[in-house]
Design a protein around this motif. Structure first.
Motif, PDB file in Angstrom:
ATOM      1  N   ALA A  67       0.840  -1.197   0.000  1.00 32.33           N
ATOM      2  CA  ALA A  67       0.000   0.000   0.000  1.00 32.33           C
ATOM      3  C   ALA A  67       0.869   1.239   0.000  1.00 32.33           C
ATOM      4  O   ALA A  67       2.006   1.232   0.484  1.00 32.33           O
ATOM      5  CB  ALA A  67      -0.930   0.008   1.211  1.00 32.33           C
ATOM      6  N   ASP A  68       0.315   2.293  -0.555  1.00 28.71           N
ATOM      7  CA  ASP A  68       0.891   3.622  -0.419  1.00 28.71           C
ATOM      8  C   ASP A  68      -0.262   4.575  -0.156  1.00 28.71           C
ATOM      9  O   ASP A  68      -1.136   4.753  -1.007  1.00 28.71           O
ATOM     10  CB  ASP A  68       1.675   4.034  -1.662  1.00 28.71           C
ATOM     11  N   ARG A  85       6.320  12.747   3.029  1.00 29.68           N
ATOM     12  CA  ARG A  85       6.817  13.816   2.171  1.00 29.68           C
ATOM     13  C   ARG A  85       7.493  13.214   0.932  1.00 29.68           C
ATOM     14  O   ARG A  85       8.433  12.443   1.041  1.00 29.68           O
ATOM     15  CB  ARG A  85       7.825  14.678   2.936  1.00 29.68           C
ATOM     16  N   GLY A  86       7.004  13.544  -0.233  1.00 26.32           N
ATOM     17  CA  GLY A  86       7.629  13.090  -1.471  1.00 26.32           C
ATOM     18  C   GLY A  86       7.239  11.677  -1.865  1.00 26.32           C
ATOM     19  O   GLY A  86       6.635  10.928  -1.106  1.00 26.32           O
ATOM     20  N   ASN A 114       5.723  17.976 -11.835  1.00 29.62           N
ATOM     21  CA  ASN A 114       5.023  16.906 -12.545  1.00 29.62           C
ATOM     22  C   ASN A 114       4.589  15.746 -11.660  1.00 29.62           C
ATOM     23  O   ASN A 114       3.556  15.125 -11.939  1.00 29.62           O
ATOM     24  CB  ASN A 114       5.890  16.371 -13.687  1.00 29.62           C
ATOM     25  N   VAL A 115       5.361  15.418 -10.634  1.00 30.25           N
ATOM     26  CA  VAL A 115       4.987  14.343  -9.706  1.00 30.25           C
ATOM     27  C   VAL A 115       5.341  14.787  -8.295  1.00 30.25           C
ATOM     28  O   VAL A 115       6.495  15.115  -8.017  1.00 30.25           O
ATOM     29  CB  VAL A 115       5.713  13.019 -10.036  1.00 30.25           C
ATOM     30  N   ARG A 116       4.360  14.767  -7.415  1.00 31.79           N
ATOM     31  CA  ARG A 116       4.608  15.183  -6.036  1.00 31.79           C
ATOM     32  C   ARG A 116       3.536  14.585  -5.128  1.00 31.79           C
ATOM     33  O   ARG A 116       2.490  14.111  -5.601  1.00 31.79           O
ATOM     34  CB  ARG A 116       4.584  16.704  -5.923  1.00 31.79           C
ATOM     35  N   VAL A 117       3.786  14.637  -3.838  1.00 31.98           N
ATOM     36  CA  VAL A 117       2.783  14.299  -2.837  1.00 31.98           C
ATOM     37  C   VAL A 117       2.331  15.602  -2.203  1.00 31.98           C
ATOM     38  O   VAL A 117       3.151  16.405  -1.749  1.00 31.98           O
ATOM     39  CB  VAL A 117       3.346  13.330  -1.783  1.00 31.98           C
ATOM     40  N   VAL A 136      -4.138  10.886  -6.738  1.00 28.21           N
ATOM     41  CA  VAL A 136      -4.322   9.526  -6.224  1.00 28.21           C
ATOM     42  C   VAL A 136      -4.283   9.568  -4.704  1.00 28.21           C
ATOM     43  O   VAL A 136      -3.253   9.915  -4.115  1.00 28.21           O
ATOM     44  CB  VAL A 136      -3.254   8.572  -6.773  1.00 28.21           C
ATOM     45  N   ASP A 137      -5.393   9.240  -4.083  1.00 29.94           N
ATOM     46  CA  ASP A 137      -5.501   9.256  -2.626  1.00 29.94           C
ATOM     47  C   ASP A 137      -4.714   8.105  -2.009  1.00 29.94           C
ATOM     48  O   ASP A 137      -4.014   8.271  -1.002  1.00 29.94           O
ATOM     49  CB  ASP A 137      -6.977   9.172  -2.246  1.00 29.94           C
TER      50      ASP A 137
END
Length: 267
Positions: free
Chosen positions: A32-33, A38-39, A71-74, A258-259
């Motif tokens: 799971a994620d 962070r990140g 472009n991609v982050r949390v 994406v949750d």
């Protein structure tokens, strides 16, 4: 996602539409994620930039950036994959693309079991988000492909599920798939689900399966889904299907949020 899906009726592809209940297991996931750190967790995900220079499949227009927050982050407990109208020509692997986006692949392949990815999709014309699975090696379509969720911005809120194999693929007009309309796909989070078993694959949204394909036992040409696949999250731009109605530059940037991603291994 490697090969684009034209309207099934025009290709004569079989439709595997169903309406059946689906339920995620109640125990702790095997993988799971929750995107609560962070990140991007690079122990779980890798960036795929392999075809930036040569160009991506389906005549897609994006450059997939690695380790680039734009472009991609949390952000606020969710993974954000953002496609932007920008030309990163200073990068050594740049292939002349006018858009930058992101593509993440699971660090390890995942096999039989139940998958749930909760996501909110972009609806701008030219956006092509996908949650999908691909064998880690081999040649398409023989190695197989499982498309849990695909949507194109010019046909917003219509969610496609598709399986590809050597015997059943779009090049032959035989791909196996179904679709469902989710009116709030671009304004709210929904759970995109896959129940992958040795004898069947069921794909659905929010606890209702809308596609089911059974393993008829005829062999690998029809059913290469017998080993673990990579799980992929990406947002493409344009391409033969995503760009079929053109790209509206005015709507960019576009995001897929994406949750969480959860996977329960099959028993």
């Amino acid at each position: 996602m490697i090969w684009w899906l034209i309207a099934q009726a025009s290709l004569g592809a079989a439709n595997y539409q169903v309406d059946v209940p689906m339920a995620a297991p109640t125990e702790t996931p095997s993988f799971a994620d929750e995107f609560d750190r962070r990140g991007v967790d690079t122990a779980k995900w890798r960036y795929d930039t392999s075809r930036n220079k040569a160009g991506w499949y389906n005549n897609e227009k994006q450059y997939y950036a690695a380790n680039r927050r734009e472009n991609v982050r949390v952000e606020r407990g969710a993974l954000v994959i953002e496609a932007r109208r920008e030309r990163l020509s200073d990068r050594a692997d740049h292939g002349g693309q006018d858009y930058a986006s992101g593509k993440l692949v699971s660090r390890r392949p995942l096999g039989y079991g139940f998958y749930e990815v909760r996501a909110k999709l972009p609806c701008g014309r030219g956006a092509w988000p996908a949650i999908w699975m691909l064998a880690p090696d081999g040649t398409w379509p023989d190695n197989g492909e499982i498309d849990i969720m695909e949507m194109v911005g010019w046909n917003a809120n219509v969610i496609h599920a598709t399986l590809h194999s050597g015997a059943y693929n779009h090049a032959k007009g035989t791909q196996r798939g179904a679709q469902v309309t989710v009116p709030s796909a671009c304004t709210a989070f929904h759970s995109y689900q896959l129940d992958w078993r040795p004898d069947s694959i069921t794909i659905g949204v929010d606890g209702r399966g809308h596609m089911r394909v059974a393993n008829d036992g005829s062999g690998a040409a029809a059913w290469p889904f017998t080993r673990p696949f990579d799980l992929i999250l990406n947002l493409a731009v344009g391409g033969d299907w995503g760009g079929q109605k053109g790209i509206d530059d005015a709507v960019f940037p576009q995001r897929m949020s994406v949750d969480y991603v959860r996977y329960w291994a099959g028993k």
